[in-house]
Design a protein around this motif. Structure first.
Motif, PDB file in Angstrom:
ATOM      1  N   ASN A 194       0.711  -1.214  -0.028  1.00 24.23           N
ATOM      2  CA  ASN A 194      -0.146   0.015  -0.109  1.00 24.23           C
ATOM      3  C   ASN A 194       0.886   1.125  -0.011  1.00 24.23           C
ATOM      4  O   ASN A 194       0.260   2.406   0.327  1.00 24.23           O
ATOM      5  CB  ASN A 194      -0.906   0.081   1.071  1.00 24.23           C
ATOM      6  N   SER A 232       1.993   3.188  -1.964  1.00 26.48           N
ATOM      7  CA  SER A 232       1.777   4.360  -2.859  1.00 26.48           C
ATOM      8  C   SER A 232       0.499   5.006  -2.263  1.00 26.48           C
ATOM      9  O   SER A 232       0.448   6.232  -2.927  1.00 26.48           O
ATOM     10  CB  SER A 232       1.597   3.741  -4.452  1.00 26.48           C
ATOM     11  N   ASN A 233      -0.214   4.485  -1.269  1.00 27.75           N
ATOM     12  CA  ASN A 233      -1.430   5.205  -0.935  1.00 27.75           C
ATOM     13  C   ASN A 233      -0.939   6.019   0.103  1.00 27.75           C
ATOM     14  O   ASN A 233      -1.781   6.771   0.605  1.00 27.75           O
ATOM     15  CB  ASN A 233      -2.355   4.072  -0.387  1.00 27.75           C
TER      16      ASN A 233
END
Lengths: 293, 227
Positions: B223, B225-226
Motif C-alpha cells: 500500500n 503508494s497510498n
C-alpha cells in the motif's frame, strides 16, 4: 472560534422585541468572539427608497450631513453612534461613486430596501449597547461575535458582510480557497474591501444569486467553497443556514410556532421565550435549511 | 439537595458536587436552570445521583467517575468525554463527540447524537436509542457502541477493537470497518447491554455487528503508494 446567531419571526407579535432577543443572543456568544460584533436587522417597511448603512469612521456627523446633501437628494439621515442610515432614491452605483470620491473614510456596510447593518470592533455587550440594539424591531435578524483569525480586527473585518441588495452573511469557520475565488469574482466585477475570507463568500453568494435562488446558490457553494463553515445568510424575506460536510463548526436550531432561532451554542438562546418547549435540533451537514425565502 | 444555577455560580455547583462531605448521607442532587452552560457536572468522582433539569452545553459530566448523571434535556459537544466509570443518561439529543475517548462506564442517549459519537472510545459502553451522525466510532479502540436507529457516513473509520451494533441502516462504512458475524457470544453481550439501558422493544437479533478487519494495524508495503 466566532459565534453566530439568527432569529426569524413567524408571526408579527414578537416584532417589537426582535432587537432585545437578538441582543441577548449576541451577548451570550461573547465567549466565542470578544473582538468585534455586528448585526443585520430586517424591517417590515414599505420602502421605495434605498437604505444605506454607513460607518462614519471618525467623520463628523454634521459635516457629513451638510456635504452629502450637496451631492445627492437625501430623504432622511439617522445617526446611530458612529453609523448612519441614509435613505435616498439614489442607486447603489451612485452612492458608491460619491463615497469613493468625496468620503473616502466613510464605508458602506450594507444597503437594501429593508436591511440595516451595524458592526464595530469591541466587546459584543458594548457593541449592542452602543447601537441600542434592544430597541430595534423587525422581522428577522442575524448577528456575529468575532474571534479574529485570518485578518485584522477592524470594522471592515467584522461581520455581517453584505455585497448585494438586502443580502448579508455571517460565518463561523475559515475558508481555504478564498484568494482564488476572490480573483475569479473580481474578474467578474465584484469589489472587495478587506482581506477577509467571509467577504469572499458574501461576494460569491451575491454573484450566484444573479442566476439562481438562495437555496441553489448555497448548494453550489458546497462544491465551490473549500474550508470549514457554518453560514447564516439573510435575505429580505428570511434566512438560510448551511454547514460544510465535515461539520466541525457547531450550530443548533430552536423552532417554536412563533420563531426560528439559530446559534452556535444553545446558551445563546436560553433566554428566548418558550425555548424549553421548542423543537431543538442540529442542522445536518451539507443540507440547506431555509425559512421565509 | 437542589443546586440552582440561577442563584449559584457554575463553579460553586461543580465544587459542591466534586468535594462532597462524605459524612453527610445526602447523595442525591438536582441541578436547575443550566441554560446551556458548559462543563456542568464535570469531574465528579463520588458515587452520587445528579439530575440536571434542562439543556446543557459542552462537556457535560466529562471525566466522570462513579457518579450517575441524568440530563432531562439536550446536551452539547462532548457529553461524558473521557469518563472512567459511572453512568450518564441523556433524555434528549446529544451533539457531536458524545462519549469521546471515554475509558469506561455507560452513556445512554435517548434521542440522536450528531457526528463523531464515540470517537476514540477506549472502553465505554455507549447506547444510543436514536441515530448517530457521520464518522461515529472513528478510531474507536475498545468498548461497545449500540445504535438502535441509523448510522451516518464512514461508521467505524480506522477502527481498532470496539464492537459496533446497529439496528437500522448504515449510510457507509469507514476504512477498515466491516460487517461481522453475530455469534452467540455477541448476542448475549448485546442482550445484556440492551437490558442495562432498559430497552425492551428490540432484541439482539435485530442488530448487525460491525468491527475492524484489522488490515490497517500494520504497515503494508503493497500500500506504500497510498500513504
Amino acid at each position: 472560534m466566532c459565534g453566530i446567531v439568527g432569529i426569524y419571526l413567524k408571526s408579527s407579535k414578537l416584532e417589537k422585541s426582535l432587537g432585545k432577543m437578538l441582543s441577548g443572543m449576541l451577548v451570550n456568544m461573547e465567549s466565542r468572539g470578544p473582538d468585534s460584533a455586528g448585526f443585520a436587522i430586517y424591517k417590515n417597511e414599505k420602502n421605495k427608497d434605498y437604505k444605506y448603512s454607513l460607518c462614519l469612521s471618525g467623520v463628523n456627523f454634521e459635516t457629513f450631513k451638510k456635504q452629502i446633501s450637496k451631492e445627492i437628494k437625501v430623504a432622511s439621515l439617522v445617526k446611530n453612534s458612529d453609523h448612519v442610515i441614509l435613505k435616498t432614491k439614489e442607486k447603489p452605483s451612485k452612492i458608491n461613486e460619491v463615497l469613493s470620491i468625496k468620503f473616502k473614510n466613510v464605508s458602506l456596510v450594507g444597503y437594501g430596501k429593508s436591511i440595516e447593518i451595524f458592526k464595530q470592533v469591541g466587546n459584543p455587550s458594548d457593541v449592542v449597547k452602543k447601537f441600542n440594539l434592544n430597541e430595534f424591531s423587525g422581522t428577522h435578524g442575524i448577528g456575529h461575535t468575532r474571534m479574529a483569525t485570518e485578518s485584522a480586527i477592524t470594522t471592515d473585518g467584522s461581520h455581517p458582510y453584505s455585497t448585494g441588495e438586502d443580502e448579508c452573511i455571517v460565518h463561523n469557520g475559515s475558508l481555504s480557497n478564498h484568494n482564488n475565488l476572490r480573483r475569479k469574482l473580481v474578474k467578474n466585477g465584484s469589489v472587495f474591501k478587506s482581506e477577509n475570507d467571509t467577504e469572499v463568500a458574501a461576494g460569491y453568494i451575491s454573484d450566484s444569486l444573479k442566476n439562481k435562488n438562495l437555496k441553489d446558490t448555497l448548494k453550489s457553494g458546497l462544491n465551490d467553497l473549500d474550508g470549514f463553515y457554518t453560514f447564516i445568510t439573510g435575505t429580505r424575506k428570511g434566512f438560510a443556514v448551511l454547514r460544510d460536510e465535515i461539520a466541525c463548526k457547531p450550530a443548533v436550531i430552536a423552532e417554536t410556532k412563533d420563531y426560528v432561532a439559530i446559534a452556535s451554542e444553545f446558551q445563546a438562546m436560553a433566554h428566548l421565550p418558550n425555548v424549553n418547549q421548542a423543537k431543538i435540533f442540529e442542522p445536518e451537514p451539507g443540507v440547506v435549511y431555509s425559512w421565509g425565502n | 439537595m437542589i443546586l440552582d444555577l440561577k442563584k449559584l455560580e457554575l463553579r460553586k455547583v461543580n465544587d459542591t458536587l466534586q468535594n462532597l462531605e462524605r459524612k453527610k448521607n445526602d447523595r442525591s442532587f438536582t441541578v436547575l436552570n443550566p441554560e446551556g452552560s458548559h462543563a456542568v457536572c464535570a469531574g465528579l468522582t463520588d458515587d452520587l445521583d445528579v439530575t440536571i433539569k434542562g439543556h446543557v452545553g459542552y462537556y457535560c459530566a466529562g471525566m466522570n467517575q462513579n457518579a450517575h448523571v441524568t440530563v432531562e434535556g439536550n446536551v452539547g459537544t462532548g457529553v461524558g468525554e473521557n469518563m472512567m466509570s459511572g453512568t450518564v443518561h441523556v433524555k434528549g439529543n446529544a451533539s457531536q463527540s458524545a462519549g469521546a475517548t471515554a475509558h469506561g462506564g455507560l452513556l445512554i442517549v435517548d434521542g440522536d447524537t450528531s457526528s463523531r459519537c464515540g470517537i476514540s472510545m477506549k472502553g465505554i459502553d455507549i447506547i444510543v436509542k436514536g441515530s448517530v451522525g457521520h464518522m461515529s466510532a472513528f478510531m474507536a479502540q475498545s468498548g461497545n457502541l449500540v445504535v438502535c436507529g441509523n448510522a451516518g457516513e464512514a461508521l467505524g473509520d480506522s477502527l481498532y477493537e470496539t464492537d459496533i451494533y446497529v439496528r437500522g441502516k448504515v449510510r457507509s462504512l469507514g476504512a477498515d470497518c466491516v460487517e461481522k458475524k453475530m455469534d452467540n457470544k455477541h448476542t448475549k453481550k448485546l442482550d445484556k447491554l440492551l437490558k442495562k439501558a432498559n430497552i425492551k422493544n428490540f432484541k439482539a437479533r435485530d442488530f448487525k455487528r460491525y468491527g475492524s478487519s484489522r488490515k490497517l494495524y500494520n504497515f503494508n508495503i503493497d500500500n506504500v503508494s497510498n500513504y
